[in-house]
Design a protein around this motif. Structure first.
Motif, PDB file in Angstrom:
ATOM      1  N   GLY A  79       0.781  -1.235   0.000  1.00 36.31           N
ATOM      2  CA  GLY A  79       0.000   0.000   0.000  1.00 36.31           C
ATOM      3  C   GLY A  79       0.809   1.279   0.000  1.00 36.31           C
ATOM      4  N   MET A  80       2.092   1.210  -0.269  1.00 34.41           N
ATOM      5  CA  MET A  80       2.890   2.443  -0.300  1.00 34.41           C
ATOM      6  C   MET A  80       4.108   2.281  -1.193  1.00 34.41           C
ATOM      7  N   GLY A  81       4.469   3.372  -1.857  1.00 32.11           N
ATOM      8  CA  GLY A  81       5.610   3.332  -2.766  1.00 32.11           C
ATOM      9  C   GLY A  81       5.896   4.710  -3.319  1.00 32.11           C
ATOM     10  N   LYS A  82       6.580   4.770  -4.449  1.00 29.60           N
ATOM     11  CA  LYS A  82       6.983   6.041  -5.032  1.00 29.60           C
ATOM     12  C   LYS A  82       5.876   6.697  -5.855  1.00 29.60           C
ATOM     13  N   ILE A  83       4.984   5.889  -6.426  1.00 32.80           N
ATOM     14  CA  ILE A  83       3.854   6.423  -7.186  1.00 32.80           C
ATOM     15  C   ILE A  83       2.593   5.703  -6.733  1.00 32.80           C
ATOM     16  N   GLY A  84       1.577   6.459  -6.386  1.00 31.66           N
ATOM     17  CA  GLY A  84       0.290   5.897  -6.019  1.00 31.66           C
ATOM     18  C   GLY A  84      -0.783   6.352  -6.991  1.00 31.66           C
ATOM     19  N   VAL A  85      -1.629   5.419  -7.426  1.00 31.65           N
ATOM     20  CA  VAL A  85      -2.673   5.735  -8.408  1.00 31.65           C
ATOM     21  C   VAL A  85      -4.023   5.256  -7.897  1.00 31.65           C
ATOM     22  N   ILE A 131      -1.803   4.585 -16.022  1.00 31.10           N
ATOM     23  CA  ILE A 131      -1.677   5.951 -15.509  1.00 31.10           C
ATOM     24  C   ILE A 131      -0.332   6.161 -14.832  1.00 31.10           C
ATOM     25  N   ALA A 132       0.114   5.165 -14.083  1.00 32.86           N
ATOM     26  CA  ALA A 132       1.417   5.268 -13.428  1.00 32.86           C
ATOM     27  C   ALA A 132       2.517   5.452 -14.462  1.00 32.86           C
ATOM     28  N   ALA A 133       2.387   4.762 -15.597  1.00 34.73           N
ATOM     29  CA  ALA A 133       3.429   4.802 -16.624  1.00 34.73           C
ATOM     30  C   ALA A 133       3.385   6.056 -17.477  1.00 34.73           C
ATOM     31  N   THR A 134       2.192   6.567 -17.778  1.00 35.36           N
ATOM     32  CA  THR A 134       2.076   7.646 -18.762  1.00 35.36           C
ATOM     33  C   THR A 134       1.843   9.029 -18.172  1.00 35.36           C
ATOM     34  N   ALA A 135       1.422   9.119 -16.919  1.00 34.11           N
ATOM     35  CA  ALA A 135       1.205  10.416 -16.248  1.00 34.11           C
ATOM     36  C   ALA A 135       0.362  11.384 -17.076  1.00 34.11           C
ATOM     37  N   PRO A 136      -0.870  11.029 -17.421  1.00 36.78           N
ATOM     38  CA  PRO A 136      -1.709  11.951 -18.199  1.00 36.78           C
ATOM     39  C   PRO A 136      -1.972  13.235 -17.417  1.00 36.78           C
ATOM     40  N   LEU A 137      -2.210  14.318 -18.154  1.00 33.12           N
ATOM     41  CA  LEU A 137      -2.461  15.604 -17.505  1.00 33.12           C
ATOM     42  C   LEU A 137      -3.911  15.751 -17.063  1.00 33.12           C
ATOM     43  N   TYR A 142      -9.562   9.913 -11.799  1.00 37.34           N
ATOM     44  CA  TYR A 142      -8.327   9.251 -11.408  1.00 37.34           C
ATOM     45  C   TYR A 142      -7.446  10.224 -10.634  1.00 37.34           C
ATOM     46  N   ALA A 143      -6.467   9.687  -9.955  1.00 35.63           N
ATOM     47  CA  ALA A 143      -5.450  10.496  -9.279  1.00 35.63           C
ATOM     48  C   ALA A 143      -4.124   9.778  -9.396  1.00 35.63           C
ATOM     49  N   ARG A 144      -3.083  10.532  -9.679  1.00 33.98           N
ATOM     50  CA  ARG A 144      -1.721   9.990  -9.730  1.00 33.98           C
ATOM     51  C   ARG A 144      -0.836  10.875  -8.868  1.00 33.98           C
ATOM     52  N   VAL A 145      -0.261  10.301  -7.825  1.00 35.18           N
ATOM     53  CA  VAL A 145       0.586  11.061  -6.903  1.00 35.18           C
ATOM     54  C   VAL A 145       1.972  10.434  -6.892  1.00 35.18           C
ATOM     55  N   MET A 146       2.970  11.223  -7.257  1.00 32.33           N
ATOM     56  CA  MET A 146       4.347  10.741  -7.278  1.00 32.33           C
ATOM     57  C   MET A 146       5.164  11.480  -6.230  1.00 32.33           C
ATOM     58  N   VAL A 147       5.973  10.752  -5.505  1.00 27.27           N
ATOM     59  CA  VAL A 147       6.805  11.348  -4.458  1.00 27.27           C
ATOM     60  C   VAL A 147       7.679  12.456  -5.043  1.00 27.27           C
TER      61      VAL A 147
END
Length: 302
Positions: free
Chosen positions: A158-164, A186-192, A276-281
């Motif tokens: 449940g935790m890492g460098k990128i959460g989607v 989404i983790a791979a492409t990081a859409p805006l 969706y949501a993409r959060v990267m450290v």
């Protein structure tokens, strides 16, 4: 404005442009980094800047989902060593759980109870024990009929460098199955944005300006220039269509099957992506780059 070697180096790293091109771009734009990127792109000397490549804050993103509700929480630390610490990971897990249960903002979660103390006090106490500054930087709450989560580069469950997080409508079993694939995409492409209507108008306007200037300059330099009507009605709209397909989730080619878009893949599965949501450290945080040799010399009194 004086153009420094560091400015040229930063622009080269973010765009892949040559040293002289980077220096000229900064000179032409009076040192404005964003404008210099656009200048290089207009000249066909750089791809779109990926600012995220220049950030380097440490920490973890925690994600948790239950009953159509999901949350992604980012807690930063100064070093990756702390991010691997079991106590820090436990803190991320606890704060993520509280955020899922009680929060709709960082401020609300900070004031919420965690084992008899506020989350903010627990974080302060952890800083004192571990000896490194930490910040509860942001959170993203997502709700939908079905919410699926995914963690990239997981440090623990449940935790890492990128959460989607991905919210979907449609049959729950199918939504969970394909939702995981969409989350990985989404983790791979990081859409805006989800779709064209969700894009920041300023982003679209800036891209239109770049593509217009680039198309006109290329046409002017061509041995067989096209009529301006062709540039305005065909070439520029075509390039903008390509841009929108690359930066919007629904318009992107699905990484699991590049022959179809994400939207088509969802339709084929009988589901619809609603958010969706993409959060990267460390995303959006500029971390100062230290000169290790200089630091060593400083400790020796050099």
């Amino acid at each position: 404005m004086a153009i420094t070697a560091q400015m040229v180096k930063e622009l080269r790293e973010s765009t892949g442009a040559g040293m002289m091109d980077a220096k000229k771009a900064l000179t032409e734009t009076d040192g404005n980094m964003d404008a210099a990127v656009d200048w290089l792109r207009t000249k066909g000397l750089a791809k779109a800047a990926k600012k995220a490549d220049r950030v380097a804050a440490e920490g973890l993103v925690g994600v948790m989902v239950t009953d159509g509700r999901g949350v992604a929480v980012e807690i930063n630390s100064e070093t990756d060593f702390v991010a691997k610490n079991e106590e820090f990971q436990g803190l991320v897990r606890d704060v993520t759980r509280v955020a899922l249960e009680t929060g709709d903002s960082v401020e609300v979660v900070k004031a919420a109870d965690l084992n008899g103390q506020t989350v903010e006090q627990v974080l302060t106490d952890a800083i004192a024990r571990i000896g490194e500054n930490m910040t509860f930087r942001r959170m993203h709450l997502l709700e939908g009929d079905t919410v699926v989560s995914y963690v990239h580069n997981a440090a623990a469950e449940g935790m890492g460098k990128i959460g989607v997080l991905v919210a979907l409508t449609g049959p729950a079993d199918k939504a969970r199955e394909v939702g995981k694939q969409f989350a990985m995409h989404i983790a791979a492409t990081a859409p805006l944005a989800l779709g064209e209507a969700d894009l920041d108008p300023a982003v679209v306007a800036r891209e239109l300006e770049v593509q217009t200037a680039k198309a006109l300059e290329e046409n002017a330099a061509s041995a067989k220039p096209k009529p301006e009507a062709v540039i305005q009605n065909n070439i520029i709209p075509g390039r903008m269509k390509k841009f929108l397909s690359e930066v919007t989730l629904l318009g992107q080619s699905f990484v699991m099957n590049p022959d179809v878009t994400v939207e088509q893949a969802a339709n084929d599965a009988g589901v619809r992506i609603t958010g969706y949501a993409r959060v990267m450290v460390g995303e959006g945080i500029e971390k100062e780059k230290e000169d290790f040799a200089a630091e060593v010399a400083k400790t020796r009194g050099a």
